[in-house]
Motif scaffolding. Structure first.
Motif, mmCIF file in Angstrom:
data_model
loop_
_atom_site.group_PDB
_atom_site.id
_atom_site.type_symbol
_atom_site.label_atom_id
_atom_site.label_comp_id
_atom_site.label_asym_id
_atom_site.label_seq_id
_atom_site.Cartn_x
_atom_site.Cartn_y
_atom_site.Cartn_z
ATOM 1 N N VAL A 64 0.842 -1.196 0.000
ATOM 2 C CA VAL A 64 0.000 0.000 0.000
ATOM 3 C C VAL A 64 0.876 1.244 0.000
ATOM 4 O O VAL A 64 0.643 2.185 -0.744
ATOM 5 C CB VAL A 64 -0.966 -0.003 1.211
ATOM 6 C CG1 VAL A 64 -1.635 1.342 1.366
ATOM 7 C CG2 VAL A 64 -1.988 -1.109 1.070
ATOM 8 N N HIS A 65 1.925 1.250 0.811
ATOM 9 C CA HIS A 65 2.793 2.413 0.874
ATOM 10 C C HIS A 65 3.625 2.564 -0.395
ATOM 11 O O HIS A 65 4.008 3.659 -0.758
ATOM 12 C CB HIS A 65 3.712 2.338 2.101
ATOM 13 C CG HIS A 65 2.978 2.589 3.381
ATOM 14 N ND1 HIS A 65 2.435 3.798 3.686
ATOM 15 C CD2 HIS A 65 2.684 1.760 4.420
ATOM 16 C CE1 HIS A 65 1.837 3.733 4.862
ATOM 17 N NE2 HIS A 65 1.969 2.495 5.332
ATOM 18 N N SER A 125 2.620 2.176 -3.443
ATOM 19 C CA SER A 125 1.849 2.791 -4.511
ATOM 20 C C SER A 125 1.293 4.153 -4.122
ATOM 21 O O SER A 125 0.511 4.725 -4.858
ATOM 22 C CB SER A 125 0.713 1.854 -4.928
ATOM 23 O OG SER A 125 -0.191 1.704 -3.850
ATOM 24 N N GLU A 126 1.681 4.642 -2.977
ATOM 25 C CA GLU A 126 1.144 5.932 -2.561
ATOM 26 C C GLU A 126 1.874 7.071 -3.275
ATOM 27 O O GLU A 126 3.030 6.953 -3.641
ATOM 28 C CB GLU A 126 1.210 6.033 -1.035
ATOM 29 C CG GLU A 126 2.196 6.945 -0.452
ATOM 30 C CD GLU A 126 2.214 6.895 1.069
ATOM 31 O OE1 GLU A 126 1.162 7.020 1.708
ATOM 32 O OE2 GLU A 126 3.303 6.742 1.602
ATOM 33 N N THR A 127 1.158 8.143 -3.498
ATOM 34 C CA THR A 127 1.728 9.274 -4.219
ATOM 35 C C THR A 127 2.506 10.187 -3.280
ATOM 36 O O THR A 127 2.343 10.105 -2.051
ATOM 37 C CB THR A 127 0.618 10.087 -4.897
ATOM 38 O OG1 THR A 127 -0.199 10.680 -3.884
ATOM 39 C CG2 THR A 127 -0.218 9.227 -5.829
ATOM 40 N N ASN A 128 3.321 11.048 -3.868
ATOM 41 C CA ASN A 128 4.060 12.011 -3.053
ATOM 42 C C ASN A 128 3.120 12.987 -2.359
ATOM 43 O O ASN A 128 3.397 13.451 -1.257
ATOM 44 C CB ASN A 128 5.077 12.764 -3.908
ATOM 45 C CG ASN A 128 6.342 11.966 -4.126
ATOM 46 O OD1 ASN A 128 6.655 11.077 -3.342
ATOM 47 N ND2 ASN A 128 7.059 12.276 -5.190
ATOM 48 N N GLN A 150 0.198 12.255 -1.122
ATOM 49 C CA GLN A 150 -0.294 11.568 0.075
ATOM 50 C C GLN A 150 0.784 11.533 1.152
ATOM 51 O O GLN A 150 0.497 11.696 2.334
ATOM 52 C CB GLN A 150 -0.727 10.149 -0.287
ATOM 53 C CG GLN A 150 -1.942 10.107 -1.181
ATOM 54 C CD GLN A 150 -2.183 8.738 -1.785
ATOM 55 O OE1 GLN A 150 -1.262 7.925 -1.885
ATOM 56 N NE2 GLN A 150 -3.429 8.489 -2.206
ATOM 57 N N ARG A 151 2.029 11.316 0.735
ATOM 58 C CA ARG A 151 3.127 11.298 1.713
ATOM 59 C C ARG A 151 3.309 12.662 2.366
ATOM 60 O O ARG A 151 3.507 12.769 3.565
ATOM 61 C CB ARG A 151 4.435 10.874 1.040
ATOM 62 C CG ARG A 151 4.472 9.401 0.666
ATOM 63 C CD ARG A 151 5.795 9.028 0.040
ATOM 64 N NE ARG A 151 6.950 9.292 0.889
ATOM 65 C CZ ARG A 151 7.426 8.472 1.814
ATOM 66 N NH1 ARG A 151 6.849 7.317 2.020
ATOM 67 N NH2 ARG A 151 8.485 8.808 2.533
ATOM 68 N N ARG A 189 0.779 13.423 5.009
ATOM 69 C CA ARG A 189 1.037 12.731 6.275
ATOM 70 C C ARG A 189 2.282 13.262 6.977
ATOM 71 O O ARG A 189 2.671 12.770 8.021
ATOM 72 C CB ARG A 189 1.216 11.241 6.012
ATOM 73 C CG ARG A 189 -0.056 10.566 5.588
ATOM 74 C CD ARG A 189 0.039 9.072 5.577
ATOM 75 N NE ARG A 189 1.400 8.586 5.779
ATOM 76 C CZ ARG A 189 1.873 7.454 5.312
ATOM 77 N NH1 ARG A 189 1.117 6.680 4.616
ATOM 78 N NH2 ARG A 189 3.116 7.088 5.538
#
Length: 142
Positions: free
Chosen positions: A17-18, A20-23, A25-26, A29
């Motif tokens: 999951v992490h 495929s996360e976008t920048n 989204q990062r 967080r």
């Protein structure tokens, strides 16, 4: 043992999951962005330098491979008011950025006594309009 396999599956799922996360989204967080992925892998051919230099422009001399060198009273872009009107009367449609020479006459024997141009010497692609206009002109140095 079952707990270890379940924990390993949970960790693997969380890791995927992490991954495929976008920048965006990062950053939301509070994490730093991931480094960019290199999507383009150039071949050795595209990275190679030229073996020989490209052509160089002529040093003047009045060379013109589309016909005789022209001496025009003025050279302007096709979208200029007067030039546009003349082109409209002749029913010619050109790119607005094309240079057009007005009242042009050919120069023969460039560099030979008496041949001079006190206006604008040009090399034009289309000189077929009776000297009124010449289309696709490039100013040259005599």
């Amino acid at each position: 043992m079952k707990f270890t396999y379940a924990l390993a599956a949970l960790v693997a799922t969380a890791a995927s999951v992490h991954a495929s996360e976008t920048n965006g989204q990062r950053l939301a967080r509070g994490l730093s962005p991931l480094p960019p992925k290199r999507m383009y892998h150039p071949s050795h051919i595209s990275e190679a330098k030229r073996a020989a230099p490209s052509g160089t422009p002529s040093s003047g001399g009045g060379n013109c491979n589309t016909g005789p060198v022209q001496c025009c009273n003025s050279v302007k872009k096709a979208n200029d008011g007067v030039i546009g009107a003349i082109l409209g009367l002749l029913e010619l449609i050109l790119d607005p950025e094309v240079l057009v020479g007005v009242q042009c006459s050919p120069l023969s024997g460039v560099g030979v006594g008496g041949s001079s141009c006190s206006a604008t010497p040009v090399c034009c692609e289309n000189n077929s309009h009776g000297g009124l206009i010449s289309i696709g002109c490039i100013p040259i140095i005599l």
